[in-house]
Structure formats: structure tokens, C-alpha cells
Design an enzyme around this catalytic site. Sequence first.
Site, PDB file in Angstrom:
ATOM      1  NE  ARG A 189     -34.625  35.507 -32.827  1.00 10.83           N
ATOM      2  CZ  ARG A 189     -33.443  36.058 -33.088  1.00 10.83           C
ATOM      3  NH1 ARG A 189     -32.477  35.964 -32.213  1.00 10.83           N
ATOM      4  NH2 ARG A 189     -33.228  36.688 -34.223  1.00 10.83           N
ATOM      5  CD  GLU A 202     -24.392  40.700 -27.958  1.00 10.57           C
ATOM      6  OE1 GLU A 202     -25.377  39.935 -27.955  1.00 10.57           O
ATOM      7  OE2 GLU A 202     -23.960  41.208 -28.996  1.00 10.57           O
ATOM      8  CG  ASP A 203     -27.224  36.408 -28.180  1.00 13.74           C
ATOM      9  OD1 ASP A 203     -26.702  37.528 -28.373  1.00 13.74           O
ATOM     10  OD2 ASP A 203     -27.638  35.704 -29.108  1.00 13.74           O
ATOM     11  CG  ASP A 235     -19.240  34.420 -33.937  1.00 14.66           C
ATOM     12  OD1 ASP A 235     -18.735  33.376 -33.549  1.00 14.66           O
ATOM     13  OD2 ASP A 235     -19.499  34.625 -35.139  1.00 14.66           O
ATOM     14  CG  PHE A 283     -24.703  28.107 -36.448  1.00 18.45           C
ATOM     15  CD1 PHE A 283     -24.210  29.375 -36.745  1.00 18.45           C
ATOM     16  CD2 PHE A 283     -26.067  27.959 -36.270  1.00 18.45           C
ATOM     17  CE1 PHE A 283     -25.065  30.458 -36.879  1.00 18.45           C
ATOM     18  CE2 PHE A 283     -26.927  29.038 -36.406  1.00 18.45           C
ATOM     19  CZ  PHE A 283     -26.421  30.288 -36.710  1.00 18.45           C
TER      20      PHE A 283
HETATM   21  C1  PRP Z   1     -25.871  37.958 -33.064  1.00 19.77           C
HETATM   22  C2  PRP Z   1     -25.706  37.912 -31.553  1.00 19.77           C
HETATM   23  C3  PRP Z   1     -24.694  38.987 -31.277  1.00 19.77           C
HETATM   24  C4  PRP Z   1     -23.855  38.995 -32.530  1.00 19.77           C
HETATM   25  C5  PRP Z   1     -22.538  38.316 -32.253  1.00 19.77           C
HETATM   26  O1  PRP Z   1     -26.759  38.975 -33.388  1.00 19.77           O
HETATM   27  O2  PRP Z   1     -26.935  38.172 -30.901  1.00 19.77           O
HETATM   28  O3  PRP Z   1     -25.291  40.256 -31.097  1.00 19.77           O
HETATM   29  O4  PRP Z   1     -24.565  38.262 -33.534  1.00 19.77           O
HETATM   30  O5  PRP Z   1     -21.773  38.252 -33.408  1.00 19.77           O
HETATM   31  P1  PRP Z   1     -20.436  39.086 -33.628  1.00 19.77           P
HETATM   32  O6  PRP Z   1     -19.626  38.992 -32.371  1.00 19.77           O
HETATM   33  O7  PRP Z   1     -19.805  38.374 -34.789  1.00 19.77           O
HETATM   34  O8  PRP Z   1     -20.803  40.490 -33.972  1.00 19.77           O
HETATM   35  P2  PRP Z   1     -27.496  39.093 -34.803  1.00 19.77           P
HETATM   36  O9  PRP Z   1     -26.904  40.230 -35.575  1.00 19.77           O
HETATM   37  O10 PRP Z   1     -27.517  37.753 -35.477  1.00 19.77           O
HETATM   38  O11 PRP Z   1     -28.962  39.558 -34.402  1.00 19.77           O
HETATM   39  P3  PRP Z   1     -30.000  38.881 -33.354  1.00 19.77           P
HETATM   40  O12 PRP Z   1     -29.466  39.164 -31.976  1.00 19.77           O
HETATM   41  O13 PRP Z   1     -31.277  39.614 -33.632  1.00 19.77           O
HETATM   42  O14 PRP Z   1     -30.089  37.397 -33.641  1.00 19.77           O
END
Ligand code: PRP
Length: 177
Positions: free
Chosen positions: A165, A99-100, A103, A152
Site C-alpha cells: 500500500r 474509492e481506490d 472492479d 492485478f
Molecule cells: C478493494 C478496493 C475496493 C474493492 C473493489 O477493497 O479497495 O473497495 O476492493 O472491488 P469490487 O469492485 O470487486 O468490490 P478490499 O475489500 O480489498 O479492502 P481494502 O480497501 O481494505 O484493500
Amino acid sequence: MLPGKVEHVLLTSEQIIERVDELGRQIRKDHPNAELTCICLLKGSSMFFCDLMRAIGSPMRMEFMRAASYGNSTTSSGSVKILTDLDADIEGHEVVIVEDIVDTGRTLDKVIDLLKGRNPKSLQVVSLLNKPSRRVVEVPIDYVGFEIDDHFVVGYGLDYDDYYRELPYVGILNLEG
Ligand code: PRP
């Protein structure tokens, strides 16, 4: 037009590369004889995933999955959907979810729940960033790159409305800018 502006670099490219190398070495050490199945959660973890896989450097399978949480551009609503699923069977395999950022924890919670049902031998999580102050659902994270405050952040795979990105660093976005 590019939304907002990066007002502060939180993690430089050098800091990220050094930490990703450490994480890769640690994961390799913890799985000395395993052929890992590493899962890139698109799109956010794409850049981290590529660098981390090189840093792990042992034989592995790379898999891709896309989960999206719905909401506005900066907050998630709580509804997580799997848009693209894995190709590979993970039953009996040692799996690492990449994961990146974690949150609220909702995305990871949904993905872990889904993958556990497929009976992997083990299931671990590595996240480049962790924002514990925002957690709504408790999720296990085995390896964390950096704990960060509630900013953010964009760059190194993380986006705002799919922008930013490509940045090699992680920065704090100011939407007024
Ligand atoms: C982002 C990020 C995580 C997630 C974290 O993904 O890459 O997967 O949100 O948030 P959380 O802990 O509140 O669930 P996003 O749905 O924005 O898609 P992306 O990876 O394509 O940017």
C-alpha cells in the site's frame, strides 16, 4: 516475506499527482457553494483520499468507512460487509464517496445502497482506478482517474494481502516473481 514482485509501473507518482489535482479541481468546480462530506473507503483509498482532499481544498467533512469483500487475495467472492460505519449524519448533505478501484462493483453497490437510504442531498463517486472489464454489477462513477485493463495492481493504497500500500506509484504485481 513480501509476496511476489512489482514487474511493471503502470502509473507513476507524477502521473497520479497530476490526475488527482485535476480531479480535485473538477470536484471543487462542480460544488462551488457546498460543504462536502467526503467518505474514505478504507483501507485502499486512504492515500488517494488524503491527496484528493488537499486538491479539492474547500471546507469539507472527512468521514471514514470500511467495507470488505470476502474471497481470496486477488478476487472477491461477492459478499460485502460493512466493518466500520460513518460517524456523521449525511441526511441533506452533498456526499462524495472516494474509492481506490472499482472492479466487480460489488463493494460500491453495497455502499451506495446503504448511503442512499440515509437521504443525502446528493451522492457522487470518485474512483482513482476503474476496471470496466471486470464489472459484475453496474455502478455509477462520476469521476474516474484512470481506466485500466485487467491487471492485478498494487501501490498508492492498493494491496496484496495488506502489502504494497505504501508505494507512491501503481504497479502490476507478478506473484510468480
Ligand atoms: C478493494 C478496493 C475496493 C474493492 C473493489 O477493497 O479497495 O473497495 O476492493 O472491488 P469490487 O469492485 O470487486 O468490490 P478490499 O475489500 O480489498 O479492502 P481494502 O480497501 O481494505 O484493500
